[in-house]
Design a protein around this motif. Structure first.
Motif, PDB file in Angstrom:
ATOM      1  N   GLY A 234       0.834  -1.204   0.000  1.00 42.84           N
ATOM      2  CA  GLY A 234       0.000   0.000   0.000  1.00 42.84           C
ATOM      3  C   GLY A 234       0.865   1.248   0.000  1.00 42.84           C
ATOM      4  N   ALA A 235       0.394   2.289   0.707  1.00 40.17           N
ATOM      5  CA  ALA A 235       1.108   3.567   0.727  1.00 40.17           C
ATOM      6  C   ALA A 235       2.428   3.449   1.483  1.00 40.17           C
ATOM      7  CB  ALA A 235       0.230   4.638   1.370  1.00 40.17           C
ATOM      8  N   LEU A 236       3.367   4.326   1.146  1.00 41.58           N
ATOM      9  CA  LEU A 236       4.633   4.425   1.861  1.00 41.58           C
ATOM     10  C   LEU A 236       4.438   5.451   2.978  1.00 41.58           C
ATOM     11  CD1 LEU A 236       7.556   3.249   1.518  1.00 41.58           C
ATOM     12  CD2 LEU A 236       8.140   5.410   0.414  1.00 41.58           C
ATOM     13  N   TRP A 237       4.198   4.955   4.187  1.00 41.29           N
ATOM     14  CA  TRP A 237       3.829   5.803   5.323  1.00 41.29           C
ATOM     15  C   TRP A 237       5.062   6.381   6.000  1.00 41.29           C
ATOM     16  CZ3 TRP A 237      -1.187   6.866   5.584  1.00 41.29           C
ATOM     17  CH2 TRP A 237      -2.100   5.951   5.057  1.00 41.29           C
ATOM     18  N   LEU A 238       4.877   7.517   6.676  1.00 48.11           N
ATOM     19  CA  LEU A 238       5.947   8.112   7.464  1.00 48.11           C
ATOM     20  C   LEU A 238       5.990   7.542   8.877  1.00 48.11           C
ATOM     21  CD1 LEU A 238       5.754  11.886   6.422  1.00 48.11           C
ATOM     22  CD2 LEU A 238       6.735   9.942   5.201  1.00 48.11           C
ATOM     23  N   ASP A 239       4.965   6.826   9.278  1.00 51.84           N
ATOM     24  CA  ASP A 239       4.899   6.182  10.589  1.00 51.84           C
ATOM     25  C   ASP A 239       5.693   4.873  10.544  1.00 51.84           C
ATOM     26  OD1 ASP A 239       4.269   4.802  12.903  1.00 51.84           O
ATOM     27  OD2 ASP A 239       2.136   5.236  12.821  1.00 51.84           O
ATOM     28  N   PRO A 240       6.712   4.714  11.419  1.00 56.18           N
ATOM     29  CA  PRO A 240       7.524   3.487  11.376  1.00 56.18           C
ATOM     30  C   PRO A 240       6.743   2.230  11.715  1.00 56.18           C
ATOM     31  CG  PRO A 240       8.061   4.808  13.320  1.00 56.18           C
ATOM     32  CD  PRO A 240       7.180   5.647  12.456  1.00 56.18           C
ATOM     33  N   GLU A 241       5.581   2.379  12.368  1.00 51.66           N
ATOM     34  CA  GLU A 241       4.753   1.211  12.657  1.00 51.66           C
ATOM     35  C   GLU A 241       4.021   0.724  11.410  1.00 51.66           C
ATOM     36  OE1 GLU A 241       4.657  -0.413  15.602  1.00 51.66           O
ATOM     37  OE2 GLU A 241       6.265   0.970  16.181  1.00 51.66           O
ATOM     38  N   LYS A 242       3.822   1.612  10.452  1.00 49.39           N
ATOM     39  CA  LYS A 242       3.120   1.256   9.220  1.00 49.39           C
ATOM     40  C   LYS A 242       4.090   0.873   8.101  1.00 49.39           C
ATOM     41  CE  LYS A 242      -1.059   4.048   9.884  1.00 49.39           C
ATOM     42  NZ  LYS A 242      -2.046   3.023   9.535  1.00 49.39           N
ATOM     43  N   THR A 243       5.193   1.594   8.006  1.00 52.81           N
ATOM     44  CA  THR A 243       6.263   1.258   7.063  1.00 52.81           C
ATOM     45  C   THR A 243       7.567   1.313   7.843  1.00 52.81           C
ATOM     46  OG1 THR A 243       5.087   2.248   5.178  1.00 52.81           O
ATOM     47  CG2 THR A 243       7.443   1.889   4.923  1.00 52.81           C
ATOM     48  N   SER A 244       8.229   0.182   8.006  1.00 52.39           N
ATOM     49  CA  SER A 244       9.446   0.141   8.822  1.00 52.39           C
ATOM     50  C   SER A 244      10.527   1.023   8.198  1.00 52.39           C
ATOM     51  CB  SER A 244       9.966  -1.292   8.929  1.00 52.39           C
ATOM     52  OG  SER A 244      10.534  -1.717   7.696  1.00 52.39           O
ATOM     53  N   PRO A 245      11.429   1.593   9.009  1.00 56.33           N
ATOM     54  CA  PRO A 245      12.535   2.380   8.461  1.00 56.33           C
ATOM     55  C   PRO A 245      13.342   1.610   7.414  1.00 56.33           C
ATOM     56  CG  PRO A 245      12.385   2.750  10.811  1.00 56.33           C
ATOM     57  CD  PRO A 245      11.409   1.659  10.483  1.00 56.33           C
ATOM     58  N   TYR A 246      13.485   0.289   7.611  1.00 54.27           N
ATOM     59  CA  TYR A 246      14.207  -0.516   6.629  1.00 54.27           C
ATOM     60  C   TYR A 246      13.474  -0.548   5.288  1.00 54.27           C
ATOM     61  CZ  TYR A 246      16.208  -4.530   4.230  1.00 54.27           C
ATOM     62  OH  TYR A 246      16.785  -5.335   3.292  1.00 54.27           O
ATOM     63  N   ASP A 247      12.169  -0.836   5.315  1.00 50.12           N
ATOM     64  CA  ASP A 247      11.396  -0.852   4.070  1.00 50.12           C
ATOM     65  C   ASP A 247      11.373   0.523   3.424  1.00 50.12           C
ATOM     66  OD1 ASP A 247      10.808  -3.527   4.070  1.00 50.12           O
ATOM     67  OD2 ASP A 247       8.871  -3.308   5.070  1.00 50.12           O
ATOM     68  N   PHE A 248      11.298   1.559   4.267  1.00 52.69           N
ATOM     69  CA  PHE A 248      11.311   2.933   3.769  1.00 52.69           C
ATOM     70  C   PHE A 248      12.627   3.207   3.048  1.00 52.69           C
ATOM     71  CE2 PHE A 248      11.633   7.573   4.158  1.00 52.69           C
ATOM     72  CZ  PHE A 248      10.342   7.974   3.834  1.00 52.69           C
ATOM     73  N   TYR A 249      13.726   2.842   3.677  1.00 53.79           N
ATOM     74  CA  TYR A 249      15.057   3.010   3.079  1.00 53.79           C
ATOM     75  C   TYR A 249      15.151   2.262   1.756  1.00 53.79           C
ATOM     76  CZ  TYR A 249      20.178   2.665   2.646  1.00 53.79           C
ATOM     77  OH  TYR A 249      21.477   2.729   2.196  1.00 53.79           O
ATOM     78  N   GLN A 250      14.692   1.000   1.753  1.00 56.26           N
ATOM     79  CA  GLN A 250      14.799   0.177   0.562  1.00 56.26           C
ATOM     80  C   GLN A 250      13.982   0.731  -0.604  1.00 56.26           C
ATOM     81  OE1 GLN A 250      17.592  -1.493   0.876  1.00 56.26           O
ATOM     82  NE2 GLN A 250      16.684  -3.360   0.062  1.00 56.26           N
ATOM     83  N   TYR A 251      12.851   1.377  -0.284  1.00 58.87           N
ATOM     84  CA  TYR A 251      12.049   1.957  -1.373  1.00 58.87           C
ATOM     85  C   TYR A 251      12.886   2.964  -2.165  1.00 58.87           C
ATOM     86  CZ  TYR A 251       8.471   4.465  -3.943  1.00 58.87           C
ATOM     87  OH  TYR A 251       7.742   5.036  -4.960  1.00 58.87           O
ATOM     88  N   TRP A 252      13.573   3.855  -1.461  1.00 61.30           N
ATOM     89  CA  TRP A 252      14.362   4.882  -2.148  1.00 61.30           C
ATOM     90  C   TRP A 252      15.645   4.308  -2.737  1.00 61.30           C
ATOM     91  CZ3 TRP A 252      11.212   8.535  -3.020  1.00 61.30           C
ATOM     92  CH2 TRP A 252      10.198   8.809  -2.099  1.00 61.30           C
ATOM     93  N   ARG A 253      16.150   3.261  -2.099  1.00 60.26           N
ATOM     94  CA  ARG A 253      17.352   2.601  -2.641  1.00 60.26           C
ATOM     95  C   ARG A 253      17.067   1.956  -3.991  1.00 60.26           C
ATOM     96  NH1 ARG A 253      20.789   0.716  -4.787  1.00 60.26           N
ATOM     97  NH2 ARG A 253      22.659  -0.417  -4.137  1.00 60.26           N
TER      98      ARG A 253
END
Length: 405
Positions: A234-253
């Motif tokens: 789903g959406a790429l959330w800014l809340d770490p409970e919804k999108t983990s910092p690792y998954d967030f990092y990997q999206y931009w990577r």
């Protein structure tokens, strides 16, 4: 002294402006401006991130932001960019969402010593007398003109409720209230808000005989014109409970090579000289630019410590020798051994659904400890665990640990 307008243009933020003199105003004056965030969920997502950066650049050059949380407008729902009516939220849902969003805004904007204001339009919208509002505000709006607005056009074909038709009046009234209370002179927002912004400017002119202004920022899209920030979950959330910092990092990577320079420009404070250098890298070298992008964006959203953890986890998975402590972990019961592997993948949110899991397995997209899973009916076996732990890979670059409780 640098003019923030030139910075915003150079970095690619500005899509439309209402007046040519805005550039001179931003150079010669320190103004109060606002951006609205409707609390339709309990977290902002990456689509809001560009607006937060827009606001942060303005504050860095001495202009005062008002972060307006739409506790009142969320009761109606913005029809802009929608083909259907938004889900109606309860007051309790909205109040919860407002409290969560306020915490996120404070990560990006400095609210100390009056440098910025955080306000909620529920404070003035929810107590309005309907007849008085119609007489004072409704009389200033032309229905014929409203029907030509882009935010209503696509909804007219499928049906636009009268509830949503009022949204433009409410957003316009927000600008009027903020101008009266705080001398707010400018509204910023996404380009999909253009019609609502124009309505607010016209309302302030009619009621206060004042000139106010608006600028829109480009929406965050990839090189194909599609909105960025959508993932399999789903959406790429800014809340770490919804999108983990690792998954967030990997999206931009893992963004496309052609989107790296744009994302560095819009979503980081990396100097433009360096942005252009990184954006010009080709082939394998562009990966260095992606690492900078992923780290800088994750640092802004989750803090430097979490960004370093995500970076270390990602590098560990690609053979740099770091540990795997920061890879997302799924805990499984002992009783799960012998159960359907696909069920575990879905329950652990490693795959979003059984159908997506089957598709990935059929395409060779799931492996455990480098062993390719070929059968969608495969079972979770003891041999997948070394010292109670196994490593699942989804696709080429998504990794998860599974651990026995």
């Amino acid at each position: 002294m640098p003019n923030v307008y030139n910075t915003l243009v150079e970095r690619g933020y500005i899509k439309q402006t209402t007046h040519e003199e805005i550039k001179d105003i931003l150079e010669k004056e320190k103004i109060t401006f606002y951006i609205g965030f409707d609390p339709t969920a309990d977290s902002l997502h990456v689509g809001h991130f560009i607006a937060l950066m827009f606001m942060a650049h303005m504050q860095r050059e001495g202009h005062r932001p008002i972060a307006l949380v739409g506790g009142g407008t969320a009761m109606v729902g913005d029809p802009s960019g929608r083909t259907d009516m938004r889900k109606m939220l309860t007051k309790e849902d909205i109040e919860h969402n407002v409290s969560q969003i306020k915490k996120q805004l404070e990560r990006f904007i400095d609210f100390s010593d009056g440098k910025a204001l955080l306000v909620n339009n529920a404070d003035w919208l929810l107590n309005l007398n309907y007849v008085d509002f119609l007489r004072e505000i409704g009389s200033c709006f032309s229905v014929n003109k409203m029907l030509t607005a882009e935010c209503f056009k696509q909804r007219l074909e499928k049906g636009l409720s009268f509830l949503e038709f009022n949204y433009m009046l409410m957003q316009g009234y927000d600008f009027l209230e903020l101008n009266r209370k705080y001398n707010c002179a400018m509204e910023l927002g996404g380009d999909d808000q253009w019609s609502n912004m124009l309505a607010g400017i016209d309302l302030v002119r009619r009621k206060e005989s004042k000139q106010v202004y608006a600028m829109t920022c480009t929406l965050l899209t990839n090189s194909e014109g599609k909105k960025m920030g959508k993932t399999a979950k789903g959406a790429l959330w800014l809340d770490p409970e919804k999108t983990s910092p690792y998954d967030f990092y990997q999206y931009w990577r893992n963004v496309n090579d052609s989107d790296v320079e744009k994302c560095l420009s819009l979503l980081t404070f990396v100097p433009m000289e360096e942005v252009k250098r990184l954006g010009a890298l080709k082939d394998a070298e562009i990966n260095e630019a992606k690492k900078v992008l992923a780290f800088e964006v994750t640092k802004l959203v989750h803090g430097e410590d979490e960004a370093k953890k995500a970076q270390n986890a990602a590098e560990a998975l690609f053979g740099s020798g770091n540990n795997l402590d920061n890879v997302p972990t799924v805990m499984v019961d002992d009783s799960s051994i012998g159960g359907l592997l696909l069920d575990i993948l879905v329950e652990g949110k490693i795959v979003p659904s059984k159908s997506e899991g089957r598709r990935l397995i059929q395409q060779g997209g799931i492996s455990i400890n480098d062993e390719l899973i070929k059968d969608a009916k495969a079972l979770l076996e003891d041999r997948f665990f070394n010292d109670g732990e196994g490593l699942v890979r989804r696709g080429k670059k998504k990794f998860y640990k599974i651990k026995i409780k």
